[in-house]
Design a protein around this motif. Sequence first.
Motif, PDB file in Angstrom:
ATOM      1  N   TYR A  22      18.324  -9.902 -32.055  1.00  0.00           N
ATOM      2  CA  TYR A  22      18.969 -11.173 -32.399  1.00  0.00           C
ATOM      3  C   TYR A  22      20.480 -11.055 -32.212  1.00  0.00           C
ATOM      4  O   TYR A  22      21.060 -10.011 -32.458  1.00  0.00           O
ATOM      5  CB  TYR A  22      18.699 -11.550 -33.869  1.00  0.00           C
ATOM      6  CG  TYR A  22      17.250 -11.699 -34.188  1.00  0.00           C
ATOM      7  CD1 TYR A  22      16.527 -12.820 -33.784  1.00  0.00           C
ATOM      8  CD2 TYR A  22      16.581 -10.712 -34.900  1.00  0.00           C
ATOM      9  CE1 TYR A  22      15.179 -12.945 -34.072  1.00  0.00           C
ATOM     10  CE2 TYR A  22      15.228 -10.823 -35.198  1.00  0.00           C
ATOM     11  CZ  TYR A  22      14.541 -11.940 -34.779  1.00  0.00           C
ATOM     12  OH  TYR A  22      13.217 -12.058 -35.072  1.00  0.00           O
ATOM     13  N   VAL A  24      22.347 -13.327 -33.952  1.00  0.00           N
ATOM     14  CA  VAL A  24      22.836 -13.754 -35.269  1.00  0.00           C
ATOM     15  C   VAL A  24      21.705 -13.710 -36.292  1.00  0.00           C
ATOM     16  O   VAL A  24      20.596 -14.188 -36.024  1.00  0.00           O
ATOM     17  CB  VAL A  24      23.398 -15.199 -35.215  1.00  0.00           C
ATOM     18  CG1 VAL A  24      23.902 -15.643 -36.581  1.00  0.00           C
ATOM     19  CG2 VAL A  24      24.498 -15.311 -34.174  1.00  0.00           C
ATOM     20  N   TYR A  42      22.243 -23.475 -37.432  1.00  0.00           N
ATOM     21  CA  TYR A  42      21.136 -22.849 -36.706  1.00  0.00           C
ATOM     22  C   TYR A  42      20.874 -23.584 -35.385  1.00  0.00           C
ATOM     23  O   TYR A  42      20.753 -22.956 -34.324  1.00  0.00           O
ATOM     24  CB  TYR A  42      19.892 -22.856 -37.588  1.00  0.00           C
ATOM     25  CG  TYR A  42      18.664 -22.303 -36.912  1.00  0.00           C
ATOM     26  CD1 TYR A  42      18.484 -20.931 -36.746  1.00  0.00           C
ATOM     27  CD2 TYR A  42      17.658 -23.154 -36.458  1.00  0.00           C
ATOM     28  CE1 TYR A  42      17.357 -20.422 -36.139  1.00  0.00           C
ATOM     29  CE2 TYR A  42      16.525 -22.655 -35.843  1.00  0.00           C
ATOM     30  CZ  TYR A  42      16.372 -21.290 -35.685  1.00  0.00           C
ATOM     31  OH  TYR A  42      15.254 -20.797 -35.080  1.00  0.00           O
ATOM     32  N   LEU A  45      23.708 -22.910 -32.896  1.00  0.00           N
ATOM     33  CA  LEU A  45      23.634 -21.557 -32.337  1.00  0.00           C
ATOM     34  C   LEU A  45      22.518 -21.447 -31.306  1.00  0.00           C
ATOM     35  O   LEU A  45      22.712 -20.893 -30.220  1.00  0.00           O
ATOM     36  CB  LEU A  45      23.439 -20.527 -33.458  1.00  0.00           C
ATOM     37  CG  LEU A  45      24.641 -20.285 -34.362  1.00  0.00           C
ATOM     38  CD1 LEU A  45      24.227 -19.516 -35.611  1.00  0.00           C
ATOM     39  CD2 LEU A  45      25.750 -19.557 -33.618  1.00  0.00           C
ATOM     40  N   TYR A  50      22.137 -18.589 -28.454  1.00  0.00           N
ATOM     41  CA  TYR A  50      22.120 -17.401 -29.304  1.00  0.00           C
ATOM     42  C   TYR A  50      20.746 -17.207 -29.927  1.00  0.00           C
ATOM     43  O   TYR A  50      20.182 -18.142 -30.499  1.00  0.00           O
ATOM     44  CB  TYR A  50      23.170 -17.502 -30.412  1.00  0.00           C
ATOM     45  CG  TYR A  50      24.558 -17.499 -29.859  1.00  0.00           C
ATOM     46  CD1 TYR A  50      25.128 -16.321 -29.382  1.00  0.00           C
ATOM     47  CD2 TYR A  50      25.284 -18.676 -29.778  1.00  0.00           C
ATOM     48  CE1 TYR A  50      26.391 -16.325 -28.840  1.00  0.00           C
ATOM     49  CE2 TYR A  50      26.551 -18.683 -29.242  1.00  0.00           C
ATOM     50  CZ  TYR A  50      27.102 -17.511 -28.776  1.00  0.00           C
ATOM     51  OH  TYR A  50      28.349 -17.511 -28.237  1.00  0.00           O
ATOM     52  N   THR A  52      18.815 -16.442 -32.765  1.00  0.00           N
ATOM     53  CA  THR A  52      19.221 -16.548 -34.164  1.00  0.00           C
ATOM     54  C   THR A  52      18.017 -16.396 -35.084  1.00  0.00           C
ATOM     55  O   THR A  52      17.013 -17.073 -34.903  1.00  0.00           O
ATOM     56  CB  THR A  52      19.912 -17.899 -34.416  1.00  0.00           C
ATOM     57  OG1 THR A  52      21.004 -18.022 -33.497  1.00  0.00           O
ATOM     58  CG2 THR A  52      20.439 -17.993 -35.834  1.00  0.00           C
TER      59      THR A  52
END
Length: 171
Positions: A22, A24, A42, A45, A50, A52
Amino acid sequence: MDLVRTTQVTSSYSNSRRGYHYDVFLSFRGEDTRKTFTDHLYTALKSAGYRTFRDDDELETGEGIKSGLKQAIQMSRTSVIVFSKDYASSRWCLNELVEIVDHKRTSSDHVVIPVFYDVDPSHVRKQTGSFAEAFARHRKTEPPDMMERWRKALEEVADLAGKVLQNQAYG
Protein backbone atom coordinates in the motif's frame (compact mmCIF):
# COMPACT_ATOMS: atom_id res chain seq x y z
CA MET A 1 -6.68 18.43 -2.09
CA ASP A 2 -3.51 19.54 -0.27
CA LEU A 3 -3.21 16.33 1.72
CA VAL A 4 -3.24 14.25 -1.46
CA ARG A 5 -0.44 16.40 -2.89
CA THR A 6 1.50 15.99 0.38
CA THR A 7 1.06 12.23 0.15
CA GLN A 8 2.40 12.25 -3.42
CA VAL A 9 5.82 13.07 -2.00
CA THR A 10 5.69 9.83 0.00
CA SER A 11 4.51 7.59 -2.80
CA SER A 12 7.55 5.91 -4.21
CA TYR A 13 8.06 4.49 -7.67
CA SER A 14 9.81 1.61 -5.93
CA ASN A 15 7.04 0.70 -3.49
CA SER A 16 6.65 -2.81 -4.84
CA ARG A 17 10.42 -3.42 -4.87
CA ARG A 18 10.64 -2.44 -1.21
CA GLY A 19 7.85 -4.79 -0.23
CA TYR A 20 5.12 -2.18 0.12
CA HIS A 21 1.68 -3.33 -0.83
CA TYR A 22 0.00 0.00 0.00
CA ASP A 23 1.02 3.58 -0.57
CA VAL A 24 -1.16 4.82 2.30
CA PHE A 25 -2.58 3.31 5.48
CA LEU A 26 -5.49 5.38 6.86
CA SER A 27 -5.99 5.41 10.63
CA PHE A 28 -9.16 7.07 11.92
CA ARG A 29 -12.03 6.71 14.38
CA GLY A 30 -14.86 5.46 12.21
CA GLU A 31 -17.71 6.92 14.23
CA ASP A 32 -16.16 10.39 13.92
CA THR A 33 -15.03 10.64 10.31
CA ARG A 34 -15.78 7.49 8.27
CA LYS A 35 -18.72 8.97 6.37
CA THR A 36 -17.30 12.47 6.06
CA PHE A 37 -13.66 13.52 5.88
CA THR A 38 -12.05 10.07 5.79
CA ASP A 39 -14.36 8.88 3.02
CA HIS A 40 -13.51 11.97 0.95
CA LEU A 41 -9.78 11.53 1.60
CA TYR A 42 -9.89 7.82 0.74
CA THR A 43 -11.75 8.54 -2.51
CA ALA A 44 -9.29 11.30 -3.46
CA LEU A 45 -6.28 9.08 -2.78
CA LYS A 46 -7.72 6.17 -4.75
CA SER A 47 -8.67 8.49 -7.63
CA ALA A 48 -5.11 9.81 -7.69
CA GLY A 49 -3.83 6.26 -8.08
CA TYR A 50 -2.65 5.55 -4.53
CA ARG A 51 -3.09 2.05 -3.17
CA THR A 52 -4.84 2.93 0.06
CA PHE A 53 -5.76 0.69 2.99
CA ARG A 54 -8.82 1.58 5.04
CA ASP A 55 -10.21 -0.88 7.56
CA ASP A 56 -13.97 -1.00 7.06
CA ASP A 57 -14.67 -3.98 9.28
CA GLU A 58 -16.78 -3.57 12.37
CA LEU A 59 -14.41 -3.85 15.29
CA GLU A 60 -15.22 -5.80 18.39
CA THR A 61 -14.97 -4.01 21.73
CA GLY A 62 -11.87 -4.97 23.66
CA GLU A 63 -10.30 -6.82 20.74
CA GLY A 64 -6.59 -6.39 20.19
CA ILE A 65 -5.18 -5.18 16.91
CA LYS A 66 -5.78 -7.81 14.23
CA SER A 67 -2.72 -9.43 12.69
CA GLY A 68 -3.99 -8.47 9.23
CA LEU A 69 -4.17 -4.84 10.27
CA LYS A 70 -0.68 -5.00 11.73
CA GLN A 71 0.55 -6.47 8.46
CA ALA A 72 -1.21 -3.73 6.46
CA ILE A 73 0.62 -1.10 8.54
CA GLN A 74 3.94 -2.81 7.91
CA MET A 75 3.19 -3.13 4.19
CA SER A 76 2.39 0.59 3.81
CA ARG A 77 4.80 3.30 2.75
CA THR A 78 2.85 6.04 4.54
CA SER A 79 0.40 6.25 7.43
CA VAL A 80 -2.12 9.08 7.56
CA ILE A 81 -3.63 9.41 11.03
CA VAL A 82 -6.86 11.40 11.27
CA PHE A 83 -7.11 12.66 14.85
CA SER A 84 -10.67 13.61 15.72
CA LYS A 85 -12.38 14.65 18.93
CA ASP A 86 -13.12 11.10 20.10
CA TYR A 87 -10.05 9.38 18.62
CA ALA A 88 -8.54 8.71 22.06
CA SER A 89 -11.74 7.18 23.39
CA SER A 90 -11.04 4.14 21.20
CA ARG A 91 -8.62 1.54 22.55
CA TRP A 92 -8.48 0.20 19.02
CA CYS A 93 -7.33 3.53 17.56
CA LEU A 94 -4.72 3.98 20.28
CA ASN A 95 -3.36 0.45 19.80
CA GLU A 96 -3.24 1.03 16.04
CA LEU A 97 -1.37 4.29 16.65
CA VAL A 98 1.21 2.49 18.79
CA GLU A 99 1.69 -0.04 16.01
CA ILE A 100 2.20 2.76 13.46
CA VAL A 101 4.73 4.53 15.69
CA ASP A 102 6.58 1.26 16.34
CA HIS A 103 6.75 0.67 12.59
CA LYS A 104 8.00 4.22 12.02
CA ARG A 105 10.77 3.65 14.56
CA THR A 106 11.93 0.39 12.94
CA SER A 107 11.51 1.43 9.31
CA SER A 108 13.57 4.46 8.40
CA ASP A 109 11.47 5.26 5.35
CA HIS A 110 7.96 4.96 6.83
CA VAL A 111 6.29 8.38 6.69
CA VAL A 112 3.59 9.39 9.18
CA ILE A 113 1.30 12.32 8.41
CA PRO A 114 -1.06 13.51 11.16
CA VAL A 115 -4.32 15.25 10.30
CA PHE A 116 -5.96 17.17 13.13
CA TYR A 117 -9.65 17.14 12.21
CA ASP A 118 -11.52 19.64 14.39
CA VAL A 119 -9.06 19.00 17.21
CA ASP A 120 -6.19 21.17 18.39
CA PRO A 121 -2.77 19.51 17.93
CA SER A 122 -1.81 20.58 21.47
CA HIS A 123 -4.75 18.55 22.85
CA VAL A 124 -3.30 15.49 21.16
CA ARG A 125 0.28 16.24 22.25
CA LYS A 126 -0.57 17.03 25.88
CA GLN A 127 -3.69 14.84 26.16
CA THR A 128 -5.94 17.70 27.21
CA GLY A 129 -9.58 18.41 26.34
CA SER A 130 -11.41 15.38 24.97
CA PHE A 131 -8.13 13.43 25.02
CA ALA A 132 -7.82 13.98 28.80
CA GLU A 133 -11.42 12.85 29.28
CA ALA A 134 -10.77 9.68 27.29
CA PHE A 135 -7.61 8.91 29.26
CA ALA A 136 -9.49 9.39 32.54
CA ARG A 137 -11.95 6.70 31.42
CA HIS A 138 -9.17 4.38 30.22
CA ARG A 139 -7.32 4.75 33.53
CA LYS A 140 -10.10 2.70 35.18
CA THR A 141 -9.52 -0.38 33.02
CA GLU A 142 -6.13 -0.18 31.32
CA PRO A 143 -2.71 -1.11 32.70
CA PRO A 144 -0.36 1.84 33.33
CA ASP A 145 2.26 0.57 30.88
CA MET A 146 -0.27 0.57 28.03
CA MET A 147 -1.48 4.05 28.99
CA GLU A 148 2.13 5.24 28.85
CA ARG A 149 2.67 3.71 25.40
CA TRP A 150 -0.46 5.49 24.15
CA ARG A 151 0.68 8.81 25.65
CA LYS A 152 4.13 8.59 24.10
CA ALA A 153 2.72 7.66 20.68
CA LEU A 154 0.30 10.60 20.77
CA GLU A 155 3.09 13.00 21.77
CA GLU A 156 5.44 11.72 19.07
CA VAL A 157 2.93 11.94 16.23
CA ALA A 158 1.52 15.30 17.37
CA ASP A 159 5.05 16.72 17.08
CA LEU A 160 5.22 15.82 13.38
CA ALA A 161 4.34 18.28 10.64
CA GLY A 162 0.76 17.67 9.68
CA LYS A 163 -2.46 19.26 8.51
CA VAL A 164 -4.82 21.13 10.83
CA LEU A 165 -8.44 21.18 9.64
CA GLN A 166 -10.72 23.20 11.89
CA ASN A 167 -14.45 23.70 11.38
CA GLN A 168 -14.58 21.63 8.19
CA ALA A 169 -18.21 20.89 7.44
CA TYR A 170 -18.86 17.58 5.65
CA GLY A 171 -15.20 16.72 5.13
